[in-house]
Design an enzyme around this catalytic site. Structure first.
Site, PDB file in Angstrom:
ATOM      1  N   ASN A   7     -53.525 -58.550  68.546  1.00  0.00           N
ATOM      2  CA  ASN A   7     -52.699 -57.404  68.886  1.00  0.00           C
ATOM      3  C   ASN A   7     -52.860 -56.404  67.747  1.00  0.00           C
ATOM      4  OD1 ASN A   7     -50.740 -55.580  69.512  1.00  0.00           O
ATOM      5  ND2 ASN A   7     -49.083 -57.075  69.725  1.00  0.00           N
ATOM      6  N   LYS A  14     -51.784 -58.412  64.565  1.00  0.00           N
ATOM      7  CA  LYS A  14     -51.207 -59.757  64.737  1.00  0.00           C
ATOM      8  C   LYS A  14     -52.266 -60.606  65.419  1.00  0.00           C
ATOM      9  CE  LYS A  14     -46.517 -58.210  65.686  1.00  0.00           C
ATOM     10  NZ  LYS A  14     -45.627 -57.969  66.797  1.00  0.00           N
ATOM     11  N   ARG A  94     -54.480 -57.438  73.197  1.00  0.00           N
ATOM     12  CA  ARG A  94     -53.383 -56.749  73.868  1.00  0.00           C
ATOM     13  C   ARG A  94     -53.685 -55.254  73.814  1.00  0.00           C
ATOM     14  NH1 ARG A  94     -48.132 -54.664  71.489  1.00  0.00           N
ATOM     15  NH2 ARG A  94     -47.005 -53.973  73.320  1.00  0.00           N
ATOM     16  N   HIS A 183     -44.293 -53.275  78.045  1.00  0.00           N
ATOM     17  CA  HIS A 183     -43.827 -54.661  77.874  1.00  0.00           C
ATOM     18  C   HIS A 183     -44.194 -55.520  79.086  1.00  0.00           C
ATOM     19  CE1 HIS A 183     -40.335 -53.135  75.127  1.00  0.00           C
ATOM     20  NE2 HIS A 183     -41.349 -53.549  74.376  1.00  0.00           N
ATOM     21  N   ASN A 212     -37.403 -54.640  69.322  1.00  0.00           N
ATOM     22  CA  ASN A 212     -37.253 -53.322  68.704  1.00  0.00           C
ATOM     23  C   ASN A 212     -37.315 -52.271  69.794  1.00  0.00           C
ATOM     24  OD1 ASN A 212     -36.975 -53.847  65.895  1.00  0.00           O
ATOM     25  ND2 ASN A 212     -39.087 -54.582  65.931  1.00  0.00           N
ATOM     26  N   ARG A 242     -35.132 -45.789  69.086  1.00  0.00           N
ATOM     27  CA  ARG A 242     -35.444 -44.816  70.149  1.00  0.00           C
ATOM     28  C   ARG A 242     -34.210 -44.545  71.000  1.00  0.00           C
ATOM     29  NH1 ARG A 242     -40.465 -48.092  72.483  1.00  0.00           N
ATOM     30  NH2 ARG A 242     -40.830 -49.036  70.471  1.00  0.00           N
ATOM     31  N   VAL A 332     -33.651 -59.619  70.426  1.00  0.00           N
ATOM     32  CA  VAL A 332     -32.219 -59.465  70.679  1.00  0.00           C
ATOM     33  C   VAL A 332     -31.804 -60.301  71.900  1.00  0.00           C
ATOM     34  CG1 VAL A 332     -30.381 -57.819  71.200  1.00  0.00           C
ATOM     35  CG2 VAL A 332     -32.267 -57.144  69.687  1.00  0.00           C
ATOM     36  N   GLU A 334     -33.019 -62.961  73.150  1.00  0.00           N
ATOM     37  CA  GLU A 334     -33.033 -64.411  72.943  1.00  0.00           C
ATOM     38  C   GLU A 334     -31.977 -64.867  71.943  1.00  0.00           C
ATOM     39  OE1 GLU A 334     -37.066 -65.549  71.843  1.00  0.00           O
ATOM     40  OE2 GLU A 334     -37.830 -64.212  73.390  1.00  0.00           O
ATOM     41  N   GLU A 385     -45.979 -63.371  74.315  1.00  0.00           N
ATOM     42  CA  GLU A 385     -47.042 -62.489  74.802  1.00  0.00           C
ATOM     43  C   GLU A 385     -48.423 -63.026  74.441  1.00  0.00           C
ATOM     44  OE1 GLU A 385     -44.472 -59.618  73.010  1.00  0.00           O
ATOM     45  OE2 GLU A 385     -45.067 -58.117  74.477  1.00  0.00           O
TER      46      GLU A 385
HETATM   47  P1  ADP Z   1     -40.742 -56.455  68.704  1.00  0.00           P
HETATM   48  O1  ADP Z   1     -40.307 -55.434  69.692  1.00  0.00           O
HETATM   49  O2  ADP Z   1     -41.167 -55.875  67.392  1.00  0.00           O
HETATM   50  O3  ADP Z   1     -41.702 -57.498  69.258  1.00  0.00           O
HETATM   51  P2  ADP Z   1     -38.799 -58.604  68.556  1.00  0.00           P
HETATM   52  O4  ADP Z   1     -38.800 -59.041  69.960  1.00  0.00           O
HETATM   53  O5  ADP Z   1     -39.317 -59.522  67.520  1.00  0.00           O
HETATM   54  O6  ADP Z   1     -39.401 -57.167  68.358  1.00  0.00           O
HETATM   55  O7  ADP Z   1     -37.280 -58.229  68.185  1.00  0.00           O
HETATM   56  C1  ADP Z   1     -36.937 -57.742  66.928  1.00  0.00           C
HETATM   57  C2  ADP Z   1     -35.438 -57.471  66.889  1.00  0.00           C
HETATM   58  O8  ADP Z   1     -34.727 -58.645  67.300  1.00  0.00           O
HETATM   59  C3  ADP Z   1     -34.931 -57.193  65.480  1.00  0.00           C
HETATM   60  O9  ADP Z   1     -34.935 -55.822  65.218  1.00  0.00           O
HETATM   61  C4  ADP Z   1     -33.522 -57.688  65.525  1.00  0.00           C
HETATM   62  O10 ADP Z   1     -32.667 -56.611  65.833  1.00  0.00           O
HETATM   63  C5  ADP Z   1     -33.452 -58.665  66.677  1.00  0.00           C
HETATM   64  N1  ADP Z   1     -33.135 -60.024  66.245  1.00  0.00           N
HETATM   65  C6  ADP Z   1     -33.964 -60.955  65.757  1.00  0.00           C
HETATM   66  N2  ADP Z   1     -33.277 -62.090  65.465  1.00  0.00           N
HETATM   67  C7  ADP Z   1     -31.984 -61.862  65.787  1.00  0.00           C
HETATM   68  C8  ADP Z   1     -30.782 -62.619  65.724  1.00  0.00           C
HETATM   69  N3  ADP Z   1     -30.774 -63.863  65.259  1.00  0.00           N
HETATM   70  N4  ADP Z   1     -29.647 -62.031  66.152  1.00  0.00           N
HETATM   71  C9  ADP Z   1     -29.656 -60.773  66.617  1.00  0.00           C
HETATM   72  N5  ADP Z   1     -30.738 -60.011  66.705  1.00  0.00           N
HETATM   73  C10 ADP Z   1     -31.882 -60.528  66.288  1.00  0.00           C
END
Ligand code: ADP
Length: 401
Positions: A7, A14, A94, A183, A212, A242, A332, A334, A385
């Site tokens: 990616n 990544k 990706r 996504h 994010n 955003r 978030v 998960e 992914e």
């Molecule tokens: P990306 O879009 O970069 O792939 P991810 O799916 O890894 O992002 O999500 C990143 C976001 O997940 C972080 O900015 C954070 O806000 C949130 N996050 C990660 N772990 C936790 C947690 N334990 N509790 C709440 N939010 C979390």
């Protein structure tokens, strides 16, 4: 033989390495701050259930240097995962934007690269980095089959009423201005897992990817019928930095009354808005801590974030004419129980009833948070992914391309 999943972004790469027939990666890594002197490589290897992490700080002047370092680590004697580059039979890339023509995983040819480049105007932050990653991979792994998997592809089944904007036709016909959605690899992966778990190929699902970037998809019988991101990944939900959906007149106002330039508006809406704009933080862990301390800005931001998701659930239930399951995924979705609770609150009329205790548990894998009596399943499904891309590579390989 191995499958390497890449990616490649504008300043990071990544990667994950899979054995041809296994869903478990044997190693993964992140190359950050490409183009800077303080580049960082995090390389993790997984051997017989023992994980080992290496962190290397070094100048990474470009994508080629970064990928060379990666290839070096894969074959470095003390931690070697492969003996030589020729053991990588397939590389899955990706690619964020496939436009209207690249609608399924595709073996990369000169023509495919041209199509990805033709989409630079629509994905200026992503597609150029992907092309760099592809070209370096072709050079470093000349024997491997290079495959592109597109984030837009899953959304290409949207009906025209869902993907067109109500502006004159010529903007669609001449410039390709329409909803593409993003996504898609993640939405497709979790929707597929939900369908398998529900044992219902016709299930009506709403998948909610909250990382994010945040987006939702309405999925009927495995096909996506609507999605919340649009021409770019800026539309729809409130995200880390955003704004999501906003009246376009806000932009015109800022431009006409406050003298904002296009560049400033792009930065404002992409980098300084969303949860960051509302609270000063973009990581949900910080904002949830503040929420529990009764910080008014954090309270409002969470409510706004959840309320936007609720509105899309209402809209997509109407579009689907029913709802069998909500699927939460990504960082978030998960991990953040508070988001899930606020989203599912006061939604009994749709059969959405979350088990508050189960929602608080931290467990791995697919989780069912449906309370007794809830007609609509509430699922948490970790997205993956890289695995989805590796599986596509395997499938295309089995088909002999
Ligand atoms: P990306 O879009 O970069 O792939 P991810 O799916 O890894 O992002 O999500 C990143 C976001 O997940 C972080 O900015 C954070 O806000 C949130 N996050 C990660 N772990 C936790 C947690 N334990 N509790 C709440 N939010 C979390």
């Amino acid at each position: 033989m191995y499958i390497l999943v890449i990616n490649s972004g504008s300043s990071s790469i990544k990667y994950q390495l899979f054995l041809q027939h296994s869903d478990q990666p044997v190693c993964s890594g992140l190359i950050e701050r490409i183009g800077q002197d303080n580049g960082l490589i995090t390389h993790e290897i997984f051997r017989a259930d023992v994980a080992q992490t290496l962190k290397l700080e070094q100048s990474i002047k470009d994508h080629e240097t970064g990928m060379q370092a990666m290839a070096g680590l894969l074959t470095r004697e003390d931690i070697a995962m492969i003996d030589n580059a020729a053991q990588i039979g397939t590389i899955g890339h990706r690619v964020v934007h496939g436009g209207e023509t690249l609608t399924k995983p595709t073996v990369i040819t000169a023509e495919v690269k041209e199509k990805i480049m033709a989409l630079y105007a629509l994905a200026p932050l992503h597609n150029p980095g992907h092309i760099k990653g592809i070209e370096v991979a072709e050079k470093l792994f000349p024997a491997a089959t290079q495959i592109a998997v597109f984030d837009t592809a899953f959304h290409q089944t949207l009906p025209e009423r869902a993907f067109r904007y109500a502006i004159p036709d010529k903007f669609y016909l001449e410039d390709g201005i329409r909803v593409y959605g993003f996504h898609g690899i993640s939405h497709q992966y979790v929707a597929g897992a939900a369908i398998t778990w529900l044992k219902d190929p016709g299930a009506k699902l709403i998948t909610i990817h909250l990382g994010n970037g945040c987006s939702m998809a309405a999925v009927s019988g495995g096909r996506c019928i609507d999605t919340s991101m649009g021409l770019t990944p800026l539309d729809g939900l409130v995200m880390g930095t955003r704004s999501g959906a906003i009246d376009p007149s806000v932009l015109l106002y800022l431009q006409q009354q406050k003298g904002y330039t296009a560049e400033q508006l792009t930065g404002l809406l992409n980098k300084q808005s969303g949860m960051l704009g509302l609270t000063g933080y973009n990581d949900m862990r910080d904002i949830s801590r503040l929420y529990h301390e009764n910080d008014p800005a954090a309270k409002l931001a969470y409510e706004l974030y959840a309320y936007r998701i609720k509105k899309f659930i209402g809209a997509y239930t109407a579009a689907l004419n029913g709802l069998d399951a909500l699927v939460f995924t990504a960082g978030v979705g998960e991990n953040d129980a508070l988001t899930r609770e606020l989203v599912c609150r006061d939604m009994e009329f749709l059969g959405i009833n979350i088990d508050i205790a189960k929602n608080q548990l931290r467990e791995k894998g697919l989780r069912d948070l449906t309370a007794g009596g809830g007609r609509t399943r509430i699922l948490v499904i970790p997205t993956n992914e890289e695995l989805a891309i590796a599986r596509e590579c395997r499938r295309l390989g089995a088909e002999g391309h």
